[in-house]
Design a protein around this motif. Structure first.
Motif, PDB file in Angstrom:
ATOM      1  N   SER A  69      52.958 -19.479  32.774  1.00  0.00           N
ATOM      2  CA  SER A  69      52.234 -20.932  33.353  1.00  0.00           C
ATOM      3  C   SER A  69      53.016 -20.948  34.866  1.00  0.00           C
ATOM      4  O   SER A  69      53.707 -20.049  35.250  1.00  0.00           O
ATOM      5  CB  SER A  69      52.883 -21.855  32.381  1.00  0.00           C
ATOM      6  N   GLU A  70      52.521 -22.092  35.570  1.00  0.00           N
ATOM      7  CA  GLU A  70      53.216 -22.194  37.004  1.00  0.00           C
ATOM      8  C   GLU A  70      54.570 -22.357  36.943  1.00  0.00           C
ATOM      9  O   GLU A  70      55.247 -21.665  37.701  1.00  0.00           O
ATOM     10  CB  GLU A  70      52.244 -23.252  37.510  1.00  0.00           C
ATOM     11  N   ILE A  71      55.191 -23.140  35.845  1.00  0.00           N
ATOM     12  CA  ILE A  71      56.538 -23.127  35.960  1.00  0.00           C
ATOM     13  C   ILE A  71      57.305 -21.830  35.406  1.00  0.00           C
ATOM     14  O   ILE A  71      58.405 -21.457  36.052  1.00  0.00           O
ATOM     15  CB  ILE A  71      57.198 -24.375  34.803  1.00  0.00           C
ATOM     16  N   GLU A  72      56.616 -21.067  34.565  1.00  0.00           N
ATOM     17  CA  GLU A  72      57.358 -20.019  34.144  1.00  0.00           C
ATOM     18  C   GLU A  72      57.329 -18.864  35.237  1.00  0.00           C
ATOM     19  O   GLU A  72      58.192 -18.315  35.503  1.00  0.00           O
ATOM     20  CB  GLU A  72      56.505 -19.357  32.820  1.00  0.00           C
ATOM     21  N   THR A  73      56.089 -18.698  36.039  1.00  0.00           N
ATOM     22  CA  THR A  73      56.188 -18.121  37.313  1.00  0.00           C
ATOM     23  C   THR A  73      56.982 -18.489  38.190  1.00  0.00           C
ATOM     24  O   THR A  73      57.718 -17.587  38.769  1.00  0.00           O
ATOM     25  CB  THR A  73      54.564 -18.062  37.629  1.00  0.00           C
ATOM     26  N   ARG A 127      63.050 -27.764  42.955  1.00  0.00           N
ATOM     27  CA  ARG A 127      61.735 -27.614  43.182  1.00  0.00           C
ATOM     28  C   ARG A 127      61.050 -27.646  41.766  1.00  0.00           C
ATOM     29  O   ARG A 127      59.875 -27.827  41.424  1.00  0.00           O
ATOM     30  CB  ARG A 127      61.557 -26.332  43.853  1.00  0.00           C
ATOM     31  N   ARG A 128      61.760 -27.030  40.741  1.00  0.00           N
ATOM     32  CA  ARG A 128      61.457 -26.995  39.370  1.00  0.00           C
ATOM     33  C   ARG A 128      60.985 -28.372  38.935  1.00  0.00           C
ATOM     34  O   ARG A 128      60.270 -28.690  38.012  1.00  0.00           O
ATOM     35  CB  ARG A 128      62.475 -26.127  38.452  1.00  0.00           C
ATOM     36  N   ARG A 129      61.984 -29.274  39.141  1.00  0.00           N
ATOM     37  CA  ARG A 129      61.734 -30.637  38.702  1.00  0.00           C
ATOM     38  C   ARG A 129      60.631 -31.266  39.227  1.00  0.00           C
ATOM     39  O   ARG A 129      59.792 -31.992  38.319  1.00  0.00           O
ATOM     40  CB  ARG A 129      63.120 -31.618  38.934  1.00  0.00           C
ATOM     41  N   ALA A 130      60.160 -30.886  40.337  1.00  0.00           N
ATOM     42  CA  ALA A 130      58.947 -31.409  41.016  1.00  0.00           C
ATOM     43  C   ALA A 130      58.006 -30.756  40.347  1.00  0.00           C
ATOM     44  O   ALA A 130      56.717 -31.646  40.105  1.00  0.00           O
ATOM     45  CB  ALA A 130      59.052 -31.154  42.483  1.00  0.00           C
ATOM     46  N   LEU A 131      57.949 -29.452  39.797  1.00  0.00           N
ATOM     47  CA  LEU A 131      56.878 -29.173  39.213  1.00  0.00           C
ATOM     48  C   LEU A 131      56.737 -29.584  37.665  1.00  0.00           C
ATOM     49  O   LEU A 131      55.551 -29.766  37.570  1.00  0.00           O
ATOM     50  CB  LEU A 131      57.072 -27.412  38.937  1.00  0.00           C
ATOM     51  N   GLU A 132      57.888 -29.824  37.266  1.00  0.00           N
ATOM     52  CA  GLU A 132      57.586 -30.574  35.850  1.00  0.00           C
ATOM     53  C   GLU A 132      57.135 -31.971  35.876  1.00  0.00           C
ATOM     54  O   GLU A 132      55.886 -32.150  34.974  1.00  0.00           O
ATOM     55  CB  GLU A 132      58.948 -30.403  35.008  1.00  0.00           C
ATOM     56  N   ALA A 133      57.366 -32.634  37.097  1.00  0.00           N
ATOM     57  CA  ALA A 133      56.945 -33.886  37.196  1.00  0.00           C
ATOM     58  C   ALA A 133      55.422 -33.851  37.377  1.00  0.00           C
ATOM     59  O   ALA A 133      54.660 -34.707  36.896  1.00  0.00           O
ATOM     60  CB  ALA A 133      57.763 -34.686  38.199  1.00  0.00           C
ATOM     61  N   ALA A 134      55.018 -32.909  38.234  1.00  0.00           N
ATOM     62  CA  ALA A 134      53.652 -32.859  38.572  1.00  0.00           C
ATOM     63  C   ALA A 134      52.854 -32.569  37.370  1.00  0.00           C
ATOM     64  O   ALA A 134      51.724 -32.924  37.211  1.00  0.00           O
ATOM     65  CB  ALA A 134      53.546 -31.833  39.701  1.00  0.00           C
ATOM     66  N   GLU A 135      53.475 -31.515  36.607  1.00  0.00           N
ATOM     67  CA  GLU A 135      52.683 -31.242  35.241  1.00  0.00           C
ATOM     68  C   GLU A 135      52.591 -32.282  34.388  1.00  0.00           C
ATOM     69  O   GLU A 135      51.532 -32.283  33.772  1.00  0.00           O
ATOM     70  CB  GLU A 135      53.408 -30.028  34.637  1.00  0.00           C
TER      71      GLU A 135
END
Length: 258
Positions: free
Chosen positions: A183-187, A243-251
């Protein structure tokens, strides 16, 4: 023992992170072989292979306890990184087999240099005598003139090799991200681990460069540079964590409510 530990940790999902699906199943033969090599490497670190016969011999043997503890912690850290990689991606293709072989080769080859470095370091800090007295009565110090630079180069080469292998492993997983269905987060996490390995290995490269360029007068700096790992890892964790927390929030925002 390490294979049993790997199965126990995997069964309890130790080391798993949010939004990262583990793709590793049962402990593979490659993982089992790696675990056996790490167990053998730890055996080579043992303070003494003989049971002390007197308290004086026991006291001398115990001088190696702190060096053993440091070396054990470093080897365990490398093993744990390998465990996380195996659980996350479950890859056992030709590239991973060869890189895994390179990793365990470096670990085995550098066990004694690793033990020597930290034994001398701890002995210097705690003012323990080091050296060898030959049968003819001549005392030879453990480290002679000019040996510090060569020792730093040997240690640095092994250090860089370990993290270069991990960088290549994560680069390989990143290149196979579509096959793995990351996934995007895993990548993103894969890139984060890749950068962590590169930055950590860079410290070793700097140590080698300082030692080669400036020679004996900078041997101390060649060793102290390894303490830069603390600030580098902290900055890396802060940057990629945000940046990971931002991705999680966006997801989460993009996921429709049930």
């Amino acid at each position: 023992m390490t294979r049993t530990l790997r199965k126990h940790l995997a069964g309890r999902s130790v080391g798993s992170e949010r939004a990262f699906r583990w793709r590793g199943g049962e402990v593979s033969r490659l993982e089992g072989f790696t675990d056996a090599v790490f167990a053998f490497a730890v055996t080579l670190l043992v303070v003494s292979l003989e049971v002390p016969r007197t308290f004086t011999e026991l006291s001398v043997a115990m001088r190696g306890f702190f060096a053993f503890a440091i070396c054990f912690a470093l080897l365990f850290t490398i093993w744990y990184e390998h465990y996380i990689y195996s659980r996350r991606y479950g890859l056992d293709d030709t590239t991973v087999v060869w890189l895994n072989g390179a990793l365990i080769f470096v670990v085995l080859f550098y066990v004694y240099p690793l033990k020597f470095v930290f034994t001398e370091l701890v002995s210097a800090v705690l003012h323990f005598p080091t050296g060898v007295r030959h049968p003819d009565g001549i005392f030879e110090p453990a480290i002679g003139p000019g040996d510090n630079e060569r020792l730093l180069l040997i240690f640095g080469a092994g250090y860089v090799a370990v993290f270069a292998v991990f960088a290549l492993l994560y680069l390989h997983a990143y290149r196979r991200r579509q096959d793995l269905g990351l996934s995007e987060i895993e990548t993103f996490d894969t890139r984060s681990r890749l950068w962590a390995a590169l930055l950590t290995g860079l410290v070793g490269v700097l140590s080698i460069a300082i030692t080669l360029i400036f020679g004996p007068k900078a041997a101390g700096w060649g060793g102290w540079i390894y303490f830069a790992n603390g600030p580098i890892r902290t900055i890396h964790g802060f940057w990629f964590g945000r940046r990971r927390r931002a991705l999680e929030a966006a997801e989460a925002a993009a996921t429709p409510a049930a």
